[in-house]
Write a protein that holds these residues in place. Structure first.
Motif, PDB file in Angstrom:
ATOM      1  N   ALA A 152      83.367   3.742  78.340  1.00 20.49           N
ATOM      2  CA  ALA A 152      82.890   2.607  78.577  1.00 20.49           C
ATOM      3  C   ALA A 152      81.945   2.526  79.560  1.00 20.49           C
ATOM      4  CB  ALA A 152      84.295   1.930  79.208  1.00 20.49           C
ATOM      5  N   LEU A 153      81.806   3.640  80.526  1.00 21.08           N
ATOM      6  CA  LEU A 153      80.677   4.049  81.299  1.00 21.08           C
ATOM      7  C   LEU A 153      79.211   4.068  80.908  1.00 21.08           C
ATOM      8  CD1 LEU A 153      79.847   3.896  84.514  1.00 21.08           C
ATOM      9  CD2 LEU A 153      80.486   6.402  84.443  1.00 21.08           C
ATOM     10  N   MET A 154      79.409   4.793  79.419  1.00 15.35           N
ATOM     11  CA  MET A 154      78.347   5.164  78.872  1.00 15.35           C
ATOM     12  C   MET A 154      77.691   4.083  78.143  1.00 15.35           C
ATOM     13  SD  MET A 154      78.845   8.930  77.327  1.00 15.35           S
ATOM     14  CE  MET A 154      77.120   8.852  76.833  1.00 15.35           C
ATOM     15  N   ILE A 155      78.659   3.151  77.639  1.00 14.78           N
ATOM     16  CA  ILE A 155      78.438   1.879  76.626  1.00 14.78           C
ATOM     17  C   ILE A 155      77.935   1.072  77.817  1.00 14.78           C
ATOM     18  CG2 ILE A 155      79.271  -0.032  75.786  1.00 14.78           C
ATOM     19  CD1 ILE A 155      81.149   1.690  74.216  1.00 14.78           C
ATOM     20  N   GLY A 156      78.242   0.742  78.997  1.00 13.97           N
ATOM     21  CA  GLY A 156      77.735   0.045  80.085  1.00 13.97           C
ATOM     22  C   GLY A 156      76.241   0.585  80.317  1.00 13.97           C
ATOM     23  N   VAL A 157      76.086   1.766  80.809  1.00 15.88           N
ATOM     24  CA  VAL A 157      74.726   2.158  81.018  1.00 15.88           C
ATOM     25  C   VAL A 157      73.815   1.888  80.003  1.00 15.88           C
ATOM     26  CG1 VAL A 157      73.221   4.311  81.619  1.00 15.88           C
ATOM     27  CG2 VAL A 157      75.606   3.779  82.542  1.00 15.88           C
ATOM     28  N   LEU A 158      74.036   2.129  78.830  1.00 12.82           N
ATOM     29  CA  LEU A 158      73.274   1.857  77.487  1.00 12.82           C
ATOM     30  C   LEU A 158      72.972   0.469  77.225  1.00 12.82           C
ATOM     31  CD1 LEU A 158      71.977   3.182  74.922  1.00 12.82           C
ATOM     32  CD2 LEU A 158      73.920   2.638  73.614  1.00 12.82           C
ATOM     33  N   GLY A 159      73.838  -0.480  77.510  1.00 12.76           N
ATOM     34  CA  GLY A 159      73.655  -1.738  77.460  1.00 12.76           C
ATOM     35  C   GLY A 159      72.796  -2.274  78.600  1.00 12.76           C
ATOM     36  N   ILE A 160      72.710  -1.706  79.698  1.00 12.96           N
ATOM     37  CA  ILE A 160      71.452  -2.025  80.828  1.00 12.96           C
ATOM     38  C   ILE A 160      70.368  -1.379  80.644  1.00 12.96           C
ATOM     39  CG2 ILE A 160      71.036  -1.365  83.034  1.00 12.96           C
ATOM     40  CD1 ILE A 160      74.177  -1.379  83.939  1.00 12.96           C
ATOM     41  N   VAL A 161      70.071  -0.514  79.828  1.00 10.15           N
ATOM     42  CA  VAL A 161      68.971   0.308  79.308  1.00 10.15           C
ATOM     43  C   VAL A 161      68.332  -0.586  78.307  1.00 10.15           C
ATOM     44  CG1 VAL A 161      67.868   2.054  78.379  1.00 10.15           C
ATOM     45  CG2 VAL A 161      69.459   2.306  80.025  1.00 10.15           C
ATOM     46  N   VAL A 162      69.176  -1.123  77.458  1.00 12.34           N
ATOM     47  CA  VAL A 162      68.714  -2.067  76.285  1.00 12.34           C
ATOM     48  C   VAL A 162      68.239  -3.211  76.786  1.00 12.34           C
ATOM     49  CG1 VAL A 162      69.513  -3.186  74.213  1.00 12.34           C
ATOM     50  CG2 VAL A 162      69.737  -0.882  74.528  1.00 12.34           C
ATOM     51  N   ARG A 163      69.015  -3.852  77.727  1.00  8.51           N
ATOM     52  CA  ARG A 163      68.700  -5.322  78.381  1.00  8.51           C
ATOM     53  C   ARG A 163      67.302  -5.209  78.929  1.00  8.51           C
ATOM     54  NH1 ARG A 163      73.744  -6.502  81.371  1.00  8.51           N
ATOM     55  NH2 ARG A 163      75.036  -5.425  80.066  1.00  8.51           N
ATOM     56  N   SER A 164      67.246  -4.145  79.738  1.00  5.08           N
ATOM     57  CA  SER A 164      65.995  -3.971  80.639  1.00  5.08           C
ATOM     58  C   SER A 164      64.788  -3.664  79.449  1.00  5.08           C
ATOM     59  CB  SER A 164      65.834  -2.877  81.323  1.00  5.08           C
ATOM     60  OG  SER A 164      65.884  -1.621  80.765  1.00  5.08           O
ATOM     61  N   ILE A 165      64.692  -3.084  78.564  1.00  2.64           N
ATOM     62  CA  ILE A 165      63.698  -2.917  77.527  1.00  2.64           C
ATOM     63  C   ILE A 165      63.240  -4.360  76.890  1.00  2.64           C
ATOM     64  CG2 ILE A 165      63.252  -1.799  75.445  1.00  2.64           C
ATOM     65  CD1 ILE A 165      64.277   0.835  76.443  1.00  2.64           C
TER      66      ILE A 165
END
Length: 54
Positions: free
Chosen positions: A5-18
């Motif tokens: 869940a932590l990795m999915i959250g970090v990946l979501g933040i990265v995708v949203r920032s891009i």
């Protein structure tokens, strides 16, 4: 919170920032180019130079 869940959250933040950076560049394509280029002294009169850089 699991590591998955932590990795999915970090990946979501990265995708949203891009995506947000791409959206800003799409809607304001020449905003940064105008602010970094100084006025051409051969074309712009000194009285109008301050107005053109805004």
């Amino acid at each position: 919170m699991t590591s998955r869940a932590l990795m999915i959250g970090v990946l979501g933040i990265v995708v949203r920032s891009i995506l947000s950076i791409l959206a800003v560049q799409y809607f304001v394509p020449d905003g940064s180019a105008k602010s970094t280029t100084p006025p051409n002294p051969l074309v712009v009169a000194p009285e109008n130079a301050a107005q053109e850089t805004k």
